[in-house]
Motif scaffolding. Structure first.
Motif, short mmCIF file in Angstrom:
data_model
loop_
_atom_site.label_atom_id
_atom_site.label_comp_id
_atom_site.label_asym_id
_atom_site.label_seq_id
_atom_site.Cartn_x
_atom_site.Cartn_y
_atom_site.Cartn_z
N VAL A 169 17.24 12.88 49.10
CA VAL A 169 16.36 13.26 50.04
C VAL A 169 16.40 14.94 50.06
O VAL A 169 15.21 15.63 49.90
CB VAL A 169 16.51 12.86 51.48
CG1 VAL A 169 15.71 13.49 52.66
CG2 VAL A 169 16.39 11.38 51.57
N ARG B 106 21.78 8.01 51.75
CA ARG B 106 20.27 8.14 52.08
C ARG B 106 19.23 7.87 50.95
O ARG B 106 18.40 7.18 51.22
CB ARG B 106 20.08 9.78 52.61
CG ARG B 106 20.85 10.01 53.68
CD ARG B 106 20.14 11.12 54.57
NE ARG B 106 20.17 12.38 54.03
CZ ARG B 106 19.44 13.48 54.47
NH1 ARG B 106 18.84 13.16 55.20
NH2 ARG B 106 19.49 14.62 53.58
N MET B 107 19.35 8.35 49.81
CA MET B 107 18.38 8.19 48.63
C MET B 107 19.01 8.29 47.32
O MET B 107 19.68 9.20 47.06
CB MET B 107 17.18 9.32 48.74
CG MET B 107 16.06 8.68 47.74
SD MET B 107 14.81 10.28 47.54
CE MET B 107 14.00 9.82 49.03
N GLU C 238 15.71 6.66 43.16
CA GLU C 238 14.77 6.76 43.83
C GLU C 238 14.07 8.18 43.88
O GLU C 238 12.81 8.36 43.63
CB GLU C 238 14.99 6.54 45.36
CG GLU C 238 15.12 4.96 45.56
CD GLU C 238 15.70 4.62 47.17
OE1 GLU C 238 14.83 4.44 48.00
OE2 GLU C 238 16.92 5.00 47.15
N ALA C 239 14.98 9.15 43.84
CA ALA C 239 14.80 10.61 43.78
C ALA C 239 14.06 10.86 42.32
O ALA C 239 13.10 11.75 42.44
CB ALA C 239 16.02 11.48 43.87
N LYS D 52 10.22 10.06 42.63
CA LYS D 52 9.55 10.99 43.46
C LYS D 52 9.37 12.40 42.79
O LYS D 52 8.49 13.23 42.73
CB LYS D 52 10.36 11.24 44.96
CG LYS D 52 10.15 9.97 45.53
CD LYS D 52 10.89 10.07 46.86
CE LYS D 52 10.82 9.00 47.83
NZ LYS D 52 9.27 8.57 47.98
#
Length: 461
Positions: free
Chosen positions: A31, A53-54, A58-59, A62
């Motif tokens: 995040v 958290r992430m 996933e990061a 993004k």
């Protein structure tokens, strides 16, 4: 950017990469990494996969959505190698396995930065090629040529086969290059083959390549021009010169998008855009039965016709100055420009050889010039001209006859003509004699007779 939930790892990697002269920012999880990346795009992101958290995966998605050019290097445990490999398929640059070697990290980061620099250089080079060889690179002030440039820009966006027709020397190859470099294929190769310059027996091998032993002298397998132009553009110059047999094979390639090498049996698929060029009347050749009608229709999806230089006189001055700058730089010479009389010669010429003839004429003039300016005598013999004396200059006559003796009028006229010629030639008497079409000795006599000075630049009294 270094992203890891382990503070010791973050500090260690930041210190190591900082010593390499890199600016390093850190983040504790995915995040925070995405938020920081929004504020400042990092060239390289070194990121752990397992984080609270992430996750790193996933990061990764993004971050690449924000900037596809960023190199993301993932740090993973041995058990997660399969996941890291999938991440590379999704766009990650590479991965390292914990516990990792610091030197491996340095090497990966350095390689990622080098590749980023190379990509930037390639983008810059493509832009330069597009500006130089694209439609905007066709120099013209002629309305019809400006319309042709606009048409090229439209045609280039498609994959349609293009036929470029026009007289020799009118820039057909330049038009073909403009189509390529303004198209989505600009990143691919632009391959040219002159059908008239290759012996008939070798043209098929030139097009499609050959297998080892296909014919005498075929010592190795060779890729043909179609393979060399894969994902790019193939220019078939002087297409009207190919034989009927080769026309059939070319038609099949255009229709089926496949071919075989000479002496081979394997079918090779091809993804090539074809641009054909000719200075011949293909329609007349079709009527005469020397060019296949079906091939002509396949090639003539879009026609671009170049314009002879004699029909665009406004471009002569523009192109002449362009070639003067180029050839002066090529020969490391300082040529200021064209003498007005030399430019008049260029403007008066009919240019049967078109732009190519103009380029050759200017190159010859640059090489021959010794005065820092292009004079009529620097031009090729077929182009050089001399301005006829202006009849109005002989204004000392009246309707009733000469106002003064004829000898005085002739002497006065000769004096003025010689002074003007000397001025144009910077006082150089040898050049002045050539321009006036008299011997150097005769010029010296007239200089003495009329009291014209100074003596000149070639050392004679």
């Amino acid at each position: 950017m270094v992203v890891d939930d382990d503070e010791a790892i973050r500090q260690m990697l930041a210190a190591v990469l900082g010593k390499e002269g890199l600016q390093v920012v850190t983040a504790t999880d995915g995040v925070e990494a995405v938020e920081a990346f929004h504020r400042q795009h990092a060239a390289v992101v070194l990121m752990d996969i397992r984080m609270p958290r992430m996750s790193g995966l996933e990061a990764l998605k993004k971050i690449l959505e924000i900037d596809r050019g960023t190199a993301v290097i993932l740090m993973t445990a041995f058990a997660e190698v399969g996941t890291a490999v999938q991440a590379i398929k999704d766009g990650a640059f590479d991965y390292v396995i914990k516990p990792y070697d610091i030197e491996e990290i340095r090497l990966l980061v350095r390689r990622a930065l080098e590749i980023r620099t190379m990509r930037a250089d390639i983008v810059s080079l493509r832009r330069e090629l597009s500006e130089r060889y694209g439609a905007e690179g066709i120099l013209t002030d002629n309305p019809r040529m400006l319309e042709l440039r606009q048409t090229i820009a439209k045609v280039a966006r498609s994959n349609a086969t293009v036929l470029v027709s026009g007289e020799s020397g009118t820039g057909k190859e330049l038009v073909a290059a403009a189509v390529h470099y303004a198209s989505p294929r600009a990143t691919g190769p632009f391959v040219k083959v002159n059908c008239a310059a290759i012996p008939e027996g070798l043209l098929e091998s030139e097009f499609f390549g050959h297998e080892k032993g296909a014919f005498t002298g075929a010592a190795n397998r060779r890729r043909g021009r179609f393979e060399q132009a894969e994902h790019g553009t193939l220019l078939l110059d002087e297409i009207g010169e190919i034989s009927p047999g080769l026309q059939v094979k070319l038609l099949r390639v255009i229709q089926e998008r496949e071919f075989e090498r000479v002496g081979g049996s394997t079918t090779i698929k091809t993804d090539v855009r074809i641009v054909a060029a000719t200075n011949r009347d293909l329609e007349a050749m079709v009527r005469a039965g020397t060019f296949r009608q079906d091939l002509y229709f396949r090639l003539n999806v879009v026609t671009l016709k170049t314009i002879p230089l004699r029909e665009r006189p406004e471009d002569i001055r523009l192109l002449a100055h362009h070639f003067l700058e180029r050839f002066s730089a090529d020969n490391d010479l300082a040529i200021r420009g064209f003498d007005p009389s030399a430019m008049d010669c260029l403007l008066a010429h009919s240019w049967p050889g078109n732009v190519r003839e103009l380029a050759n004429a200017v190159e010859r003039a640059v090489v021959m010039s010794t005065n820092g300016i292009i004079l009529p005598e620097d031009l090729p013999e077929g182009i050089a001209c001399r301005t006829a004396p202006n009849p109005d200059a002989l204004s000392a006559t009246t309707a009733s006859g000469p106002a003064r003796p004829l000898r005085d009028l002739v002497n006065e006229f000769e004096t003025r003509v010689i002074r003007e010629a000397l001025g144009r030639n910077g006082g150089n008497r040898a050049r002045t004699a050539v321009e006036l079409a008299i011997s150097r000795r005769a010029l010296l006599y007239k200089l003495q007779e009329y009291g014209i000075g100074p003596a000149g630049r070639d050392g004679e009294p």
